[in-house]
Design a protein around this motif. Structure first.
Motif, mmCIF file in Angstrom:
data_model
loop_
_atom_site.group_PDB
_atom_site.id
_atom_site.type_symbol
_atom_site.label_atom_id
_atom_site.label_comp_id
_atom_site.label_asym_id
_atom_site.label_seq_id
_atom_site.Cartn_x
_atom_site.Cartn_y
_atom_site.Cartn_z
ATOM 1 N N ARG A 1027 4.581 7.928 -29.107
ATOM 2 C CA ARG A 1027 3.764 8.032 -30.318
ATOM 3 C C ARG A 1027 4.368 7.254 -31.483
ATOM 4 N NH1 ARG A 1027 5.065 14.287 -32.061
ATOM 5 N NH2 ARG A 1027 7.194 13.879 -32.784
ATOM 6 N N ASN A 1028 5.396 6.442 -31.207
ATOM 7 C CA ASN A 1028 5.987 5.544 -32.207
ATOM 8 C C ASN A 1028 6.401 6.297 -33.455
ATOM 9 O OD1 ASN A 1028 6.868 3.081 -33.165
ATOM 10 N ND2 ASN A 1028 4.909 2.596 -34.135
ATOM 11 N N SER A 1029 7.046 7.450 -33.243
ATOM 12 C CA SER A 1029 7.435 8.292 -34.372
ATOM 13 C C SER A 1029 8.557 7.644 -35.158
ATOM 14 C CB SER A 1029 7.869 9.668 -33.858
ATOM 15 O OG SER A 1029 8.382 10.438 -34.914
ATOM 16 N N SER A 1030 8.539 7.882 -36.442
ATOM 17 C CA SER A 1030 9.612 7.366 -37.294
ATOM 18 C C SER A 1030 10.625 8.448 -37.647
ATOM 19 C CB SER A 1030 9.017 6.774 -38.580
ATOM 20 O OG SER A 1030 8.319 7.759 -39.285
ATOM 21 N N THR A 1031 10.550 9.660 -37.002
ATOM 22 C CA THR A 1031 11.505 10.724 -37.291
ATOM 23 C C THR A 1031 12.852 10.398 -36.690
ATOM 24 O OG1 THR A 1031 10.834 11.902 -35.304
ATOM 25 C CG2 THR A 1031 9.639 12.416 -37.332
ATOM 26 N N LEU A 1032 13.853 11.100 -37.152
ATOM 27 C CA LEU A 1032 15.209 10.859 -36.658
ATOM 28 C C LEU A 1032 15.323 11.291 -35.209
ATOM 29 C CD1 LEU A 1032 17.291 12.032 -39.749
ATOM 30 C CD2 LEU A 1032 16.818 9.677 -39.006
ATOM 31 N N PRO A 1033 16.112 10.561 -34.410
ATOM 32 C CA PRO A 1033 16.221 10.900 -32.991
ATOM 33 C C PRO A 1033 17.019 12.166 -32.772
ATOM 34 C CG PRO A 1033 17.771 9.183 -33.530
ATOM 35 C CD PRO A 1033 16.967 9.412 -34.761
ATOM 36 N N SER A 1034 16.695 12.875 -31.736
ATOM 37 C CA SER A 1034 17.475 14.034 -31.317
ATOM 38 C C SER A 1034 18.410 13.634 -30.199
ATOM 39 C CB SER A 1034 16.535 15.153 -30.850
ATOM 40 O OG SER A 1034 15.789 14.705 -29.738
ATOM 41 N N VAL A 1181 11.702 -0.407 -25.378
ATOM 42 C CA VAL A 1181 12.427 -0.424 -26.639
ATOM 43 C C VAL A 1181 12.785 -1.859 -27.001
ATOM 44 C CG1 VAL A 1181 14.555 0.312 -27.781
ATOM 45 C CG2 VAL A 1181 13.346 1.889 -26.277
ATOM 46 N N SER A 1182 12.639 -2.196 -28.296
ATOM 47 C CA SER A 1182 13.002 -3.517 -28.813
ATOM 48 C C SER A 1182 14.024 -3.317 -29.925
ATOM 49 C CB SER A 1182 11.771 -4.255 -29.347
ATOM 50 O OG SER A 1182 10.796 -4.381 -28.335
ATOM 51 N N PRO A 1183 15.288 -3.202 -29.580
ATOM 52 C CA PRO A 1183 16.303 -2.826 -30.591
ATOM 53 C C PRO A 1183 16.506 -3.879 -31.668
ATOM 54 C CG PRO A 1183 17.331 -3.432 -28.502
ATOM 55 C CD PRO A 1183 15.868 -3.358 -28.235
ATOM 56 N N LEU A 1184 16.490 -5.155 -31.300
ATOM 57 C CA LEU A 1184 16.713 -6.189 -32.311
ATOM 58 C C LEU A 1184 15.548 -6.238 -33.297
ATOM 59 C CD1 LEU A 1184 18.509 -8.477 -33.320
ATOM 60 C CD2 LEU A 1184 17.310 -10.024 -31.763
ATOM 61 N N LYS A 1185 14.347 -6.098 -32.803
ATOM 62 C CA LYS A 1185 13.167 -6.077 -33.683
ATOM 63 C C LYS A 1185 13.239 -4.892 -34.639
ATOM 64 C CE LYS A 1185 8.144 -5.557 -33.433
ATOM 65 N NZ LYS A 1185 6.991 -5.395 -32.515
ATOM 66 N N ALA A 1186 13.671 -3.744 -34.120
ATOM 67 C CA ALA A 1186 13.798 -2.564 -34.981
ATOM 68 C C ALA A 1186 14.839 -2.798 -36.059
ATOM 69 C CB ALA A 1186 14.162 -1.350 -34.129
ATOM 70 N N ALA A 1187 15.942 -3.443 -35.702
ATOM 71 C CA ALA A 1187 17.007 -3.653 -36.678
ATOM 72 C C ALA A 1187 16.609 -4.643 -37.754
ATOM 73 C CB ALA A 1187 18.267 -4.145 -35.950
ATOM 74 N N LEU A 1188 15.886 -5.681 -37.385
ATOM 75 C CA LEU A 1188 15.543 -6.728 -38.334
ATOM 76 C C LEU A 1188 14.328 -6.380 -39.184
ATOM 77 C CD1 LEU A 1188 16.126 -9.908 -36.130
ATOM 78 C CD2 LEU A 1188 17.504 -9.136 -38.064
ATOM 79 N N LEU A 1189 13.337 -5.726 -38.589
ATOM 80 C CA LEU A 1189 12.081 -5.512 -39.308
ATOM 81 C C LEU A 1189 11.904 -4.088 -39.815
ATOM 82 C CD1 LEU A 1189 9.611 -7.545 -37.040
ATOM 83 C CD2 LEU A 1189 10.979 -8.319 -38.982
ATOM 84 N N HIS A 1190 12.491 -3.099 -39.141
ATOM 85 C CA HIS A 1190 12.280 -1.705 -39.538
ATOM 86 C C HIS A 1190 13.600 -0.940 -39.529
ATOM 87 C CE1 HIS A 1190 8.252 -2.962 -38.608
ATOM 88 N NE2 HIS A 1190 8.591 -3.142 -37.339
ATOM 89 N N PRO A 1191 14.585 -1.415 -40.240
ATOM 90 C CA PRO A 1191 15.898 -0.739 -40.181
ATOM 91 C C PRO A 1191 15.879 0.664 -40.764
ATOM 92 C CG PRO A 1191 15.873 -2.394 -41.918
ATOM 93 C CD PRO A 1191 14.609 -2.563 -41.161
ATOM 94 N N ASP A 1192 14.980 0.940 -41.697
ATOM 95 C CA ASP A 1192 14.978 2.243 -42.361
ATOM 96 C C ASP A 1192 14.191 3.286 -41.589
ATOM 97 O OD1 ASP A 1192 16.488 1.219 -44.452
ATOM 98 O OD2 ASP A 1192 14.695 0.498 -45.501
ATOM 99 N N SER A 1193 13.309 2.870 -40.705
ATOM 100 C CA SER A 1193 12.477 3.835 -39.979
ATOM 101 C C SER A 1193 12.803 3.876 -38.501
ATOM 102 C CB SER A 1193 10.996 3.495 -40.177
ATOM 103 O OG SER A 1193 10.729 2.191 -39.698
ATOM 104 N N SER A 1194 13.869 3.221 -38.076
ATOM 105 C CA SER A 1194 14.234 3.177 -36.663
ATOM 106 C C SER A 1194 15.608 3.779 -36.465
ATOM 107 C CB SER A 1194 14.225 1.725 -36.160
ATOM 108 O OG SER A 1194 12.962 1.147 -36.319
ATOM 109 N N PRO A 1195 15.906 4.303 -35.275
ATOM 110 C CA PRO A 1195 17.233 4.893 -34.981
ATOM 111 C C PRO A 1195 18.264 3.819 -34.693
ATOM 112 C CG PRO A 1195 15.822 5.076 -33.063
ATOM 113 C CD PRO A 1195 14.961 4.493 -34.152
ATOM 114 N N VAL A 1196 18.566 3.022 -35.699
ATOM 115 C CA VAL A 1196 19.423 1.872 -35.504
ATOM 116 C C VAL A 1196 20.507 1.864 -36.579
ATOM 117 C CG1 VAL A 1196 17.927 0.391 -36.884
ATOM 118 C CG2 VAL A 1196 19.448 -0.643 -35.202
#
Length: 1314
Positions: A1027-1034, A1181-1196
């Motif tokens: 569901r592409n949640s932006s909550t913090l990971p457990s 999962v696309s970790p580099l994309k998350a880090a570059l484009l959505h660092p504040d809403s991703s578990p990175v």
């Protein structure tokens, strides 16, 4: 005859004349011209080529008569026969009727109609400029009548049978209908003229008209020269058979002072041609025969008053103006009218306003010139030459005109030498070739461009050992030779071609046959009597039309559209579409799309594209930037000043005004705005003590002009509604001063601004801005008007769904008489149905799905039904969108389906060309409500105009507006695991599960790594991923166990060893991908913490060579496959455990917690990675994309420097883009409350040089400081393409001047996410 009889005859004639006059007018007073013309003629008025007997003579060929044998029949039934009627004087003919010979099986089934004023120089009547043949009869008694589309004025008519009843012979009775023709005629001999002076000059007239008819054998000469005030002039002149209109301002001959247009062709054929010039307030209409050209008048000539008309010469007798040409007119004029005033009649009456000079007669002297037409490849003329070869030599002369570049003019044999002489055209030049025994004895070449349709004279003569060929006499070219053998005239001369090979005649032609006209043939300086040839009294011929020149200019008027050039041969024409932007036989269909939206749905990315907003319509294509980085596809139209521009007070200026010129022309702008769903333009004003609108109750201090054409004054500002005289803050009730509706109206000494978007399409684009409060001391301001930006294509998604075979939409009649193109998209599950149908009385046009794999385009323009089919290899009823494009023009019909090759059918060479429809246009069905279409039709366009299917569907039962389900057709455009999402109009690509970004998930996301860079991605639970949640990971332990992985990434490095990717678990298991010290790829699996890691080594070498490499790794249980670049896939097997338990995190670059790693992996993990990583994807999962484009809403977690870059780009060339995309910096963000920094500003300040120097220094300093502190709580994120960097000016200019992202294309535009 006694006196009483003479009186009866006299009064009988008077009665006939009276009856004729009264019959010429109907009850409404309008002229009726349909009286029978033949029935009362004497037998002597009829002539024919031959007659079967005295009772079959031409005098019996009167409609419904039974005298004699009941009509005319010639001695032989062949295509050389003719029947001629002398009407006694020039007569207006409006119709012709035919009938077979009474009581027989003799009738015509097809014929030609010729006309003439003199009984010579016949001209064929053609309907629609191409149809020569008239349909005849089907029996001997019924009458078939044809009304002429254009009435003919002539004295003589000749009917030539083309075909007849195969079970009978030629038989004919006829009648023609019309009325007497009265005219005033004047003859000019080249030294005579007529001058009409307007004295006194009548009051200024909004419209003036000059009209006349002329006929001439000369291809050049001045018809008319008109002079006005200030020595402005208008000249009508024949030049090479074309009519030229020259407008000139004053005495100067500069190009700016002249306007030259050309119309008509082959006007030197000794037939009457109609010319009219209508002057309106701002333009002229020039008409030649049936063609009219609109001519824009120069501004100085719009108030021009005509003072004098000179006819037949270039100047009046008292005028001192220079002669435009020394070639005065030689020929006849008829019905010369100026504003309805008959000037020839004034000359007859010796009116003082008219002066006649030279030898002028009030009749038309008709020189007789007999020509012949070589119409087909079988045409030839044989004439006897010298019975005995003469030592005196040879002398042959002729004139010809043709459009063909090649063709035989003359050939004869040299009996004593055993050779042959060929005089022929090749590559538009004249060649003489003497050949004997397989070799050339002599070759001469002269002349050039002889296929221009003009008459050219040719002479071949040999005297005293000297052989000469010349073209066009003294004005042309000549070639000489001195052969060592005599060249006497042969006993048989063949012109144009030869007899059939089995005829026994000694004639051979290795060249093309001649197709064109010849006249003025001479042999030994004696003219050849072609009338004797026609009567079979001299020589022989085949497929010749004698006593006429049947040449046609197929390029006048030109059927080539959109400015393409026309060239022609004798039988056809060709359009050169190169550089026009259009394609097809007549350059009718645009090769470009109509919007950026259309380009996007062909899979294209951002860039400059040619946009043709009206398809095949008259608006030219234009280059526009298409921004496709977001879900919306923007069209960006720039103007001449999108920068923030400073305004300061200056003495003597109460206002500052600026005008904006757009890169698109006016009609293009209107078309773009009209077809777009939304348009906007940013309007910004920064102010200090410079009021903007003041109050809504008072007159505005500033305003702007916007909208189509010249635009209208607008008194609202960006972000506010039209007519409000407010700014955005007034609408939002947050202005600096609540008493005012704009921030600038507070008149503060601090800097303020009013900015916002103008979104009302009726007021766009912004044409100019007027700022009215800039004259006070201390007043300062800066404005910016952004580019025009539009998105959405209302035409592209306009669709209707037909749910019944009996349902349809109807629209007004389709008008595509000469050119028609129809394009649309459809999708269906049915195997057949009619998409479109429009009927006429006989004509029709229809496009249908004839079977599940075939589309049929059929129509009839009067030549019988013509069908064009395209067969597909796959079913078309697959509920996917398929594109259809059908085109019909005067040359051919074509049909294209999707990307399959187009099917074409040529039109008949001399057939009907006008598509005449008169019923309603049916869409999705037919007038009979049978064979209707069930499914969707979208983006239906007829000649570039879109039919609004949705609006009509809203009020039509059985049809629904719109059509969902686009992903079945366009889903493949979503690449790299992107997911197609349906939208009401179109679709979008959800890139959340893709390592890529962009409108189609095809733009790589790359990062530049240093040795200390680390990107750590903590895995979420599966339901959170989905569901592409932006909550913090457990925390995840044994719940996340993998038996398979799919890994893909690209990298570029010169480091070895280098760790590319490391995945850890809570059970000290791991997966690592690295480049080892041998520059090879290693994949390390440790799926059992109690065992050593299993190492899978690829055989591919040199991976640390600084080049881009792509790696794909797939595992299913114990089977692992690895592919690097385009190398063969390598397969491996794991020998221990196959479950990867309790996956914890994924690390790119340096692994900080490396204490638990194997010694072989610890060193690469501590060194990290230096280089470029791109498009990293692990399962979903696309970790580099998350880090570059959505660092504040991703578990990175990011540690160390990480810069977004394009180091992994491998974009292929775009075949549709007009040029490489030019990326401008993204400068989004709102302007603060400081004074604007003016970048590349047009400023009146003398301190601008110093300001720029300060800007550069402060900017460099600021960048150095920012590089030091750009670290976040989790690490540092740095972008190579710095977005929204704030630059500072001198203390006097303390705020940003950032051109909004609207200003142009940007690689780092904001991305749209689902």
């Amino acid at each position: 005859m006694d006196i009483w009889s003479k009186r009866l005859q006299f009064w009988g004639i008077i009665a006939q004349i009276t009856l004729l006059l009264f019959s010429s007018y109907g009850s409404t007073g309008e002229e009726v011209c349909d009286s029978p013309l033949v029935s009362n003629l004497l037998p002597s008025s009829f002539r024919s080529s031959s007659q079967l007997s005295n009772s079959h003579g031409p005098g019996f060929a009167k409609l419904n008569r039974r005298e004699g044998a009941g009509g005319w029949s010639p001695l032989s039934s062949d295509s050389f026969q003719w029947l001629e009627v002398d009407l006694g004087g020039r007569t207006k003919i409006t119709a012709v009727a035919t009938q077979g010979r009474y009581g027989s099986s003799d009738w015509l089934t097809a014929y030609l109609l010729m006309f003439s004023d003199t009984g010579h120089n016949w001209k064929q009547y053609r309907q629609e400029d191409s149809i020569g043949a008239f349909p005849g009869n089907s029996n001997a008694d019924s009458v078939v009548q044809h009304t002429l589309q254009q009435p003919v004025v002539a004295r003589y008519l000749r009917l030539i049978p083309l075909d007849w009843n195969p079970n009978g012979r030629i038989g004919l009775r006829l009648e023609t209908y019309g009325c007497p023709y009265i005219s005033d005629v004047m003859s000019f001999d080249g030294d005579s003229s007529l001058v009409y002076r307007l004295s006194p000059r009548p009051r200024q007239m909004a419209r003036e008209t000059i009209s006349l008819k002329f006929k001439t054998l000369r291809n050049s000469g001045i018809l008319l020269h008109a002079e006005g005030q200030s020595e402005h002039s208008l000249t009508l002149e024949l030049v090479k058979g074309k009519l030229l209109l020259l407008l000139q301002q004053g005495r100067t001959t500069s190009p700016e002072s002249q306007r030259l247009v050309s119309l008509g062709s082959l006007l030197d054929d000794q037939h009457w041609h109609h010319v009219a010039v209508e002057r309106h307030s701002s333009h002229l209409n020039l008409t030649v025969d049936r063609s009219t050209q609109w001519v824009q008048l120069p501004a100085k000539l719009t108030h021009w008053d005509l003072q004098q008309l000179s006819v037949g010469a270039g100047r009046g007798h008292s005028s001192q103006r220079p002669v435009v040409s020394n070639r005065n007119f030689h020929g006849c004029l008829e019905n010369l009218l100026y504003n309805g005033l008959t000037l020839i009649d004034l000359a007859k009456q010796k009116d003082q306003r008219v002066t006649v000079a030279g030898s002028v007669t009030f009749s038309c002297a008709e020189p007789v010139s007999i020509a012949m037409t070589f119409t087909s490849p079988k045409s030839f003329l044989w004439l006897p030459g010298a019975t005995e070869p003469s030592s005196a030599g040879v002398s042959v002369g002729l004139q010809f005109r043709t459009w063909n570049k090649a063709g035989l003019l003359l050939t004869f044999e040299l009996p004593k030498q055993g050779g042959v002489v060929w005089l022929y055209l090749s590559k538009s030049r004249l060649h003489l070739h003497i050949h004997r025994a397989g070799r050339a004895l002599l070759e001469l070449t002269t002349g050039s461009a002889l296929n221009d349709g003009q008459w050219h004279s040719v002479e071949l003569y040999s005297r005293r050992g000297r052989l000469t060929i010349s073209v066009d006499g003294d004005e042309g070219a000549t070639a000489h030779a001195s052969p060592s053998f005599p060249v006497p005239m042969g006993s048989h001369l063949f012109f144009g071609g030869c007899l059939a090979e089995d005829s026994g005649q000694e004639c051979s032609n290795p060249f093309n046959v001649f197709q064109g006209c010849m006249r003025l043939l001479t042999l030994d300086n004696q003219p050849v009597d072609l009338i004797m040839v026609q009567q079979r009294l001299l020589g022989n011929y085949s497929d010749l039309q004698i006593d006429m020149c049947g040449i046609i200019d197929r390029c006048s008027p030109s059927r080539c559209e959109h400015g393409s050039s026309c060239s022609q041969s004798w039988s056809t024409f060709h359009c050169n579409c190169s550089s026009s932007g259009y394609s097809g036989a007549t350059c009718h269909s645009s090769i470009y799309e109509q919007s950026c939206e259309a380009y996007r749905h062909k899979g294209n990315t951002s860039g400059y594209y040619y946009i043709d907003v009206d398809g095949s319509g008259p608006i030219r294509p234009q280059m526009i930037y298409c921004n496709m980085t977001e879900a919306k596809t923007w069209m960006v139209i720039q103007h001449n000043n999108t920068e923030l521009t400073r305004v300061r007070s200056s003495q003597g200026k109460n206002q500052h005004s600026v005008h904006f010129e757009y890169t698109s022309e006016e009609e293009q702008l209107v078309g773009i705005i009209s077809q777009s769903e939304h348009c906007e333009q940013e309007l910004v004003y920064h102010c200090r003590r410079s009021r903007l609108l003041n109050t809504p109750e008072g007159s505005p201090l500033s305003w702007w002009v916007g909208g189509p054409g010249a635009g209208r004054v607008q008194t609202y500002w960006g972000g506010a509604p039209p007519g409000s005289q407010q700014c955005a803050c007034g609408l939002q009730e947050n202005c600096i001063d609540p008493k005012h509706y704009c921030n600038c109206d507070a008149d503060h000494t601090e800097w303020a601004n009013d900015s916002g978007l103008l979104t009302h399409k009726e007021t766009l684009p912004v044409r100019s801005v007027v700022l009215g409060d800039v004259q006070r001391p201390g007043s300062e301001g800066a404005y910016r008007v952004g580019p025009l930006r539009c998105y959405g294509d209302k035409n592209f998604w306009n669709a209707a769904f037909f749910d019944k075979e009996t349902s349809y939409l109807h629209f007004p009649t389709f008008h595509g008489e000469l050119s028609a193109d129809i394009s649309f998209l459809f999708k269906t599950t049915s195997s057949s149905g009619v998409f479109l149908e429009n009927l006429g009385i006989k004509d029709f046009i229809r496009i249908e799905l004839s079977s599940s794999t075939e589309v049929l385009f059929s129509f009839d323009v009067g030549n019988g039904p013509l069908e064009v089919r395209v067969e597909a290899s796959i079913p078309l009823n697959d509920n996917r969108w398929h594109r259809v494009h059908a085109e019909r023009n005067v040359k051919e019909a074509s049909l294209r389906l999707d990307d399959l090759p187009a099917a074409t059918q040529e039109a008949p060479a001399d057939g009907h060309i006008h598509l005449q429809l008169n019923s309603q246009l049916f869409i999705g069905g037919t007038a009979s409500r049978q064979k209707g279409f069930r499914g969707c039709i979208r983006s239906l366009q007829l000649n570039g105009l879109t039919l609004d299917l949705e609006e009509r569907a809203k009020i039509t039962p059985g049809v629904r507006p719109g059509c969902p389900g686009h992903c079945s057709s366009y889903g493949s455009l979503c690449q790299n695991h992107g997911r197609c999402v349906e939208r009401p109009k179109g679709f979008s690509c959800d890139c959340s599960l893709s390592a890529y970004t962009g409108a189609f998930c095809n733009r790589e996301v790359s990062g530049s790594f240093k040795s200390g860079t680390s990107v750590s991605y903590t895995f979420k639970e599966p339901y959170e991923l989905n569901r592409n949640s932006s909550t913090l990971p457990s925390s995840i332990y044994s719940d996340m166990t993998l038996r398979a992985e799919n890994i893909s990434l690209s990298f570029r490095t010169s480091q070895s060893p280098a760790l590319l990717l490391y995945i850890s678990s809570y059970y000290r298991e791991y997966l690592a991908v690295l480049v080892n010290r041998h520059d090879k790829l290693e994949v390390r699996y440790k799926l059992d913490s109690s065992r050593e890691a299993e190492v899978l080594r690829s055989r591919v070498r040199s991976l640390a060579n600084g080049q881009l490499h792509t790696v794909t790794i797939s595992r299913l249980a114990d089977t692992v496959s690895v592919q690097i670049d385009q190398n063969a896939r390598e397969h491996f097997n794991l020998t221990f455990d196959v479950e990867f338990n309790a996956v914890k995190s994924l690390v790119l670059g340096r692994v900080h917690d490396s204490g638990d790693l194997d010694p072989e992996l610890a060193r690469p993990a501590s060194l990290g990675f230096t280089g470029c990583l791109s498009s990293v994807h692990f399962n979903s999962v696309s970790p580099l994309k998350a880090a570059l484009l959505h660092p504040d809403s991703s578990p990175v977690i990011i540690t160390g420097p990480l810069a977004q870059s394009s180091c992994g780009s491998s974009t292929s060339a775009n075949p549709y883009a007009a040029e490489t995309t030019h990326h401008l910096s993204d400068q989004s963000g709102s302007v603060g409350t400081g004074q604007p920094l003016v970048n590349a500003i047009r400023s009146d300040s003398a301190l601008i040089g110093g300001v720029i120097a300060v800007v550069i220094f402060v900017t460099v300093s600021a960048l150095a400081i920012m590089a030091r502190f750009l670290y976040r709580r989790k690490g540092t994120f740095q972008s190579q393409e710095v977005k929204g960097v704030k630059r500072e000016d001198s203390p006097e200019l303390p705020f940003n001047s950032q051109a909004n992202s609207q200003n142009g294309p940007s690689e780092s535009q904001k991305e749209y996410f689902i």
